[in-house]
Design a protein around this motif. Structure first.
Motif, PDB file in Angstrom:
ATOM      1  N   PHE A 103       0.996  -1.031  -0.080  1.00 49.33           N
ATOM      2  CA  PHE A 103      -0.064   0.150   0.140  1.00 49.33           C
ATOM      3  C   PHE A 103       0.875   1.175  -0.019  1.00 49.33           C
ATOM      4  O   PHE A 103       1.476   1.703   1.089  1.00 49.33           O
ATOM      5  N   ASN A 104       0.864   1.835  -1.209  1.00 47.85           N
ATOM      6  CA  ASN A 104       1.375   3.424  -0.941  1.00 47.85           C
ATOM      7  C   ASN A 104       0.380   4.491  -0.949  1.00 47.85           C
ATOM      8  O   ASN A 104      -0.489   4.441  -1.800  1.00 47.85           O
ATOM      9  N   ILE A 105       0.395   4.991   0.191  1.00 44.85           N
ATOM     10  CA  ILE A 105      -1.020   6.167   0.377  1.00 44.85           C
ATOM     11  C   ILE A 105      -0.413   7.503   0.110  1.00 44.85           C
ATOM     12  O   ILE A 105       0.633   8.174   0.360  1.00 44.85           O
ATOM     13  N   SER A 106      -1.181   7.904  -0.804  1.00 47.95           N
ATOM     14  CA  SER A 106      -0.745   9.237  -1.238  1.00 47.95           C
ATOM     15  C   SER A 106      -2.129  10.055  -1.635  1.00 47.95           C
ATOM     16  O   SER A 106      -3.126   9.738  -1.458  1.00 47.95           O
ATOM     17  N   THR A 107      -1.914  11.264  -2.039  1.00 51.92           N
ATOM     18  CA  THR A 107      -3.045  12.293  -2.379  1.00 51.92           C
ATOM     19  C   THR A 107      -3.074  12.283  -3.967  1.00 51.92           C
ATOM     20  O   THR A 107      -2.077  12.673  -4.528  1.00 51.92           O
ATOM     21  N   VAL A 108      -4.188  12.189  -4.530  1.00 48.14           N
ATOM     22  CA  VAL A 108      -4.548  12.264  -5.841  1.00 48.14           C
ATOM     23  C   VAL A 108      -5.357  13.447  -6.068  1.00 48.14           C
ATOM     24  O   VAL A 108      -6.312  13.753  -5.372  1.00 48.14           O
ATOM     25  N   GLN A 147       3.136   8.099   1.510  1.00 50.40           N
ATOM     26  CA  GLN A 147       3.850   9.166   0.642  1.00 50.40           C
ATOM     27  C   GLN A 147       3.172  10.600   0.735  1.00 50.40           C
ATOM     28  O   GLN A 147       3.576  11.289   0.075  1.00 50.40           O
ATOM     29  N   MET A 148       2.304  10.529   1.908  1.00 49.73           N
ATOM     30  CA  MET A 148       1.548  11.863   1.974  1.00 49.73           C
ATOM     31  C   MET A 148       2.377  12.757   2.622  1.00 49.73           C
ATOM     32  O   MET A 148       3.567  12.324   3.272  1.00 49.73           O
ATOM     33  N   GLN A 149       2.375  14.409   2.249  1.00 47.46           N
ATOM     34  CA  GLN A 149       3.392  15.213   2.762  1.00 47.46           C
ATOM     35  C   GLN A 149       3.291  15.596   4.207  1.00 47.46           C
ATOM     36  O   GLN A 149       4.507  15.751   4.826  1.00 47.46           O
ATOM     37  N   ASP A 150       2.123  15.615   4.613  1.00 50.73           N
ATOM     38  CA  ASP A 150       1.935  16.151   5.869  1.00 50.73           C
ATOM     39  C   ASP A 150       1.044  15.211   6.905  1.00 50.73           C
ATOM     40  O   ASP A 150       1.426  15.424   8.331  1.00 50.73           O
ATOM     41  N   ASP A 151       0.438  14.160   6.539  1.00 53.88           N
ATOM     42  CA  ASP A 151      -0.595  13.639   7.415  1.00 53.88           C
ATOM     43  C   ASP A 151       0.071  12.190   7.779  1.00 53.88           C
ATOM     44  O   ASP A 151       0.409  11.462   6.695  1.00 53.88           O
ATOM     45  N   PRO A 152       0.024  11.828   9.025  1.00 55.01           N
ATOM     46  CA  PRO A 152       0.435  10.297   9.339  1.00 55.01           C
ATOM     47  C   PRO A 152      -0.749   9.420   8.931  1.00 55.01           C
ATOM     48  O   PRO A 152      -1.760   9.807   8.362  1.00 55.01           O
ATOM     49  N   THR A 153      -0.471   7.980   9.228  1.00 56.65           N
ATOM     50  CA  THR A 153      -1.870   7.270   8.799  1.00 56.65           C
ATOM     51  C   THR A 153      -1.575   6.052   9.564  1.00 56.65           C
ATOM     52  O   THR A 153      -0.510   5.683  10.057  1.00 56.65           O
ATOM     53  N   THR A 154      -2.472   5.221   9.442  1.00 53.28           N
ATOM     54  CA  THR A 154      -2.572   3.727   9.829  1.00 53.28           C
ATOM     55  C   THR A 154      -3.475   3.011   8.976  1.00 53.28           C
ATOM     56  O   THR A 154      -4.211   3.545   8.324  1.00 53.28           O
ATOM     57  N   ILE A 155      -3.507   1.523   9.330  1.00 54.44           N
ATOM     58  CA  ILE A 155      -4.345   0.731   8.411  1.00 54.44           C
ATOM     59  C   ILE A 155      -4.875  -0.306   9.607  1.00 54.44           C
ATOM     60  O   ILE A 155      -4.253  -1.005  10.172  1.00 54.44           O
ATOM     61  N   HIS A 156      -6.247  -0.313   9.757  1.00 54.30           N
ATOM     62  CA  HIS A 156      -6.874  -1.059  10.640  1.00 54.30           C
ATOM     63  C   HIS A 156      -7.849  -2.119   9.768  1.00 54.30           C
ATOM     64  O   HIS A 156      -8.385  -1.482   8.988  1.00 54.30           O
ATOM     65  N   GLY A 184       7.376   9.336   3.459  1.00 56.66           N
ATOM     66  CA  GLY A 184       8.057   8.175   3.197  1.00 56.66           C
ATOM     67  C   GLY A 184       7.974   7.201   4.411  1.00 56.66           C
ATOM     68  O   GLY A 184       8.721   6.118   4.228  1.00 56.66           O
ATOM     69  N   GLY A 185       7.248   7.552   5.375  1.00 54.18           N
ATOM     70  CA  GLY A 185       7.383   6.402   6.335  1.00 54.18           C
ATOM     71  C   GLY A 185       6.712   5.337   6.178  1.00 54.18           C
ATOM     72  O   GLY A 185       5.928   5.015   5.368  1.00 54.18           O
ATOM     73  N   LYS A 186       7.374   4.101   6.866  1.00 50.29           N
ATOM     74  CA  LYS A 186       6.914   2.683   6.380  1.00 50.29           C
ATOM     75  C   LYS A 186       6.489   1.866   7.753  1.00 50.29           C
ATOM     76  O   LYS A 186       7.019   2.074   8.853  1.00 50.29           O
ATOM     77  N   TYR A 187       5.741   1.013   7.496  1.00 51.43           N
ATOM     78  CA  TYR A 187       5.590  -0.176   8.464  1.00 51.43           C
ATOM     79  C   TYR A 187       4.859  -1.187   7.753  1.00 51.43           C
ATOM     80  O   TYR A 187       4.054  -1.095   6.852  1.00 51.43           O
ATOM     81  N   THR A 188       5.258  -2.325   8.353  1.00 55.16           N
ATOM     82  CA  THR A 188       4.477  -3.563   7.652  1.00 55.16           C
ATOM     83  C   THR A 188       3.733  -4.267   8.943  1.00 55.16           C
ATOM     84  O   THR A 188       4.307  -4.506   9.965  1.00 55.16           O
ATOM     85  N   TYR A 189       2.456  -4.694   8.538  1.00 55.38           N
ATOM     86  CA  TYR A 189       1.506  -5.382   9.148  1.00 55.38           C
ATOM     87  C   TYR A 189       1.461  -6.663   9.092  1.00 55.38           C
ATOM     88  O   TYR A 189       1.386  -7.073   7.954  1.00 55.38           O
ATOM     89  N   GLU A 190       2.202  -7.326  10.031  1.00 55.63           N
ATOM     90  CA  GLU A 190       1.957  -9.053   9.832  1.00 55.63           C
ATOM     91  C   GLU A 190       1.245  -9.481  10.784  1.00 55.63           C
ATOM     92  O   GLU A 190       1.198  -9.571  11.921  1.00 55.63           O
TER      93      GLU A 190
END
Length: 644
Positions: A103-108, A147-156, A184-190
């Motif tokens: 998942f690459n998360i960005s703004t379109v 890949q967003m410039q300002d906002d953190p994120t998570t995936i639930h 560019g922050g990264k994390y892998t949910y295992e």
């Protein structure tokens, strides 16, 4: 009269013209002859050059149109293929596998799911998010790069149990984990999937109001054990419905959370099926969201089309992935045979339509009508009684075309089932119509219908300091930790944190905006008794568990005498086990779960605006176990340490 100068000028003009081309003499046209080379030069200058320039213009114009079209449509996920599953592939899988998704998360910028152009927050550049599939027993890896410039994120992963010692990967920001930073922050949910969990789920961002802007998608767990419980079928299709706003969700929050707003949630502008719709845009009547002065751009959009084969049997997996609105869903002249609710297989229940709260899922077999038409309307209708304010942009009915004749553009002409705009009490589907197929309600060891622990939770919205209206469970409204997560603090600083130290034996703790129910005895049976003192409905969701819906009342409040099975108010046998249930205004519900999954689990209303207003608490489960785990990934801990 003309003066002489004007007459002479006109005569000179005529003479000049007559010298170089045809002229009229005594009624006969005579053509003055020129050398051949002169005629060829004239042909080149007058015809070939303009034609050449016209061809270049058309080519460039078409290229520009193609580029514009690609820019407009390349963000759109092809749900007609992506949301249809390959049953043969999953049936052939007999061993546990590792399943990797990226998942690459960005703004379109400038996308238009319904024709109104706006910005979206998306996964892999497309809207909506892609289907995630696995088999029960597999290990699921979701590799996220922000890949967003300002906002953190998570995936639930909504509805997954995370019961293999991985509750830290549940994905609720500032509760199970610290968010993934931008740039560019990264994390892998295992996620090790339980061999006994299967069915229809979905994933979404659990950071702020982000999933309203596009960070969500379906998640399906296949299982041979499930296939042994239900009828065979030929095709498996996800149908995802969501409410939709014409502006970024964060732009609505200041007014919604501001003073003097008594929980008046923003009403959606539209709704989508399979990520698309055709908005009926009229520039004279359209209301720009938030009183914005921006120019509105409208491009052509289309209704979704679901192509079916009348010779095949279909399983549809229906998801309400909205941020606010409940829906009533059906397909004209078809009967829906319910076989699953929120990942629990049910005894078969046939319905013309289904009422769904936000976050809920249903699987049904589609029963075709006796009369064989080629086209039918699929309809998802908002319950407008659930909205606190009108929105003139909104058409409360979202349509898709179900066709048994491929590649046809004919609109259906079928009649719909009766619908009067919704239910005035904004009620969920009658839960007594749903019976768990192969599960029984857990009882205490002596067989009593009462649980080991009863917790009463009063649901309300109250105006407090600065005239701010917030959601409360009992007398607590949730506020997130600023630089850590609850689970990080309770696991790594179990004896020294401001939330709850391990030695504290209190069943309930309330500190620093953190309202916790603490259960330290494995196997305890707990009933949550929710009394809704608010006039609005609330779909409550529990992370890390399915709960048994013992009873739901449309009005009044729960009485302890209902535990007497002779009263007949509660189902202690085969009540539905699920993870979201709607409670209507001034109603109540009793939800039962078993303490068997170590972790910190959010329990909240799934209306996104209400989460932001603090209508959430946490279940701190078996802290003595998870605080001693040695399996926390370094990358998970680093997310919190990066913001300490």
């Amino acid at each position: 009269m003309e003066n002489k100068k004007e007459t002479d000028a006109r005569n000179n003009s005529v003479e000049s013209a007559s010298d170089s081309g045809p002229h009229l003499e005594h009624g006969i046209i005579k053509v003055r002859k020129h050398p051949k080379w002169f005629m060829m030069l004239q042909f080149f200058l007058c015809i070939l050059v303009p034609t050449l320039f016209l061809a270049i213009y058309i080519t460039e114009h078409n290229r520009s149109l193609h580029a514009a079209k690609s820019e407009i449509t390349s963000w759109r996920l092809d749900t007609s293929t992506n949301y249809t599953m390959d049953l043969n592939y999953w049936k052939k899988q007999t061993t546990s596998e590792d399943r990797h998704y990226y998942f690459n998360i960005s703004t379109v910028v400038e996308a238009a799911p319904d024709g109104i152009v706006r910005n979206l927050t998306v996964i892999n550049g497309q809207y909506p998010g892609p289907l995630v599939e696995a088999n029960a027993g597999d290990t699921l890896y979701i590799h996220v790069q922000n890949q967003m410039q300002d906002d953190p994120t998570t995936i639930h992963c909504h509805g997954l149990l995370f019961n293999q010692g991985q509750s830290f990967n549940d994905g609720a920001a500032y509760i199970n984990q610290c968010p993934i930073p931008p740039n560019g922050g990264k994390y892998t949910y295992e996620i090790k999937l339980d061999e006994n969990q299967w069915g229809t789920y979905w994933y979404h961002s659990h950071y702020g109001a982000q999933y309203a802007d596009g960070v969500f998608g379906p998640l399906v767990i296949h299982s041979a054990k499930e296939r042994a419980l239900i009828d065979d079928y030929d095709e498996d299709i996800v149908i995802m419905v969501n409410d939709y706003y014409h502006d970024m969700a964060n732009d609505y929050l200041p007014e919604y959370l501001g003073p003097d707003n008594e929980n008046t949630e923003p009403t959606p502008d539209d709704g989508l099926i399979e990520g698309t719709n055709k908005f009926d845009y009229d520039s004279a009547t359209y209301v720009v969201p938030n009183g914005d002065s921006r120019n509105v751009t409208y491009v052509n959009s289309t209704l979704p089309v679901i192509n079916l084969d009348k010779e095949k049997k279909y399983r549809f997996r229906l998801i309400n992935a909205g941020f606010f609105a409940p829906i009533n869903f059906g397909i004209d002249k078809h009967v829906l045979e319910i076989i699953e609710a929120d990942g629990t297989n049910t005894e078969k229940a046939t319905m013309d339509s289904i009422d769904m709260s936000v976050g809920q899922r249903y699987s049904f077999f589609l029963q075709k009508p006796d009369e064989e038409l080629s086209h039918y309307w699929m309809r998802a209708r908002f319950d407008t009684f659930c909205f606190a304010e009108d929105n003139s942009n909104l058409n409360p009915e979202i349509d898709a075309i179900v066709t048994y004749e491929k590649n046809s553009n004919v609109d259906p002409a079928t009649e719909s089932w009766p619908y009067n705009g919704g239910d005035v009490q904004c009620r969920d589907l009658n839960q007594t119509l749903l019976k768990s197929l192969d599960q029984k309600v857990p009882l205490v060891s002596n067989g009593s219908t009462k649980p080991d622990v009863i917790i009463e939770l009063d649901v309300s919205f109250l105006i407090g300091a600065y005239q701010l209206d917030r959601g409360y469970l009992n007398d607590m409204t949730y506020t997130a930790l600023k630089n850590s997560s609850t689970m990080y603090e309770l696991a790594f600083n179990a004896e020294n944190n401001p939330i709850r130290v391990l030695g504290d034996s209190s069943l309930q703790t309330k500190n620093d905006g953190q309202y916790l129910l603490n259960f330290d005895k494995r196997g305890q049976i707990v009933d949550l008794v929710l009394n809704n003192y608010d006039d609005g409905a609330h779909p409550f969701h529990m992370h890390g568990h399915k709960f048994w819906v013992l009873t739901v009342g449309d009005k009044g409040y729960f009485k302890e005498e209902y535990y007497d099975p002779n009263v007949g108010k509660m189902n202690f046998d085969n009540a539905i086990a699920r993870d979201v249930v709607g409670i209507s205004g001034f109603g109540y519900a009793v939800l039962r779960f078993v303490v068997d999954n170590p972790g910190v689990w959010p329990f909240h209303c799934h209306i996104g605006w209400h989460i932001e207003s603090g209508l959430m608490m946490q279940i701190n489960e078996l802290q003595s176990e998870y605080s001693n785990w040695s399996t926390y990934p370094q990358s998970w801990a680093d997310l919190c340490r990066a913001i300490e």
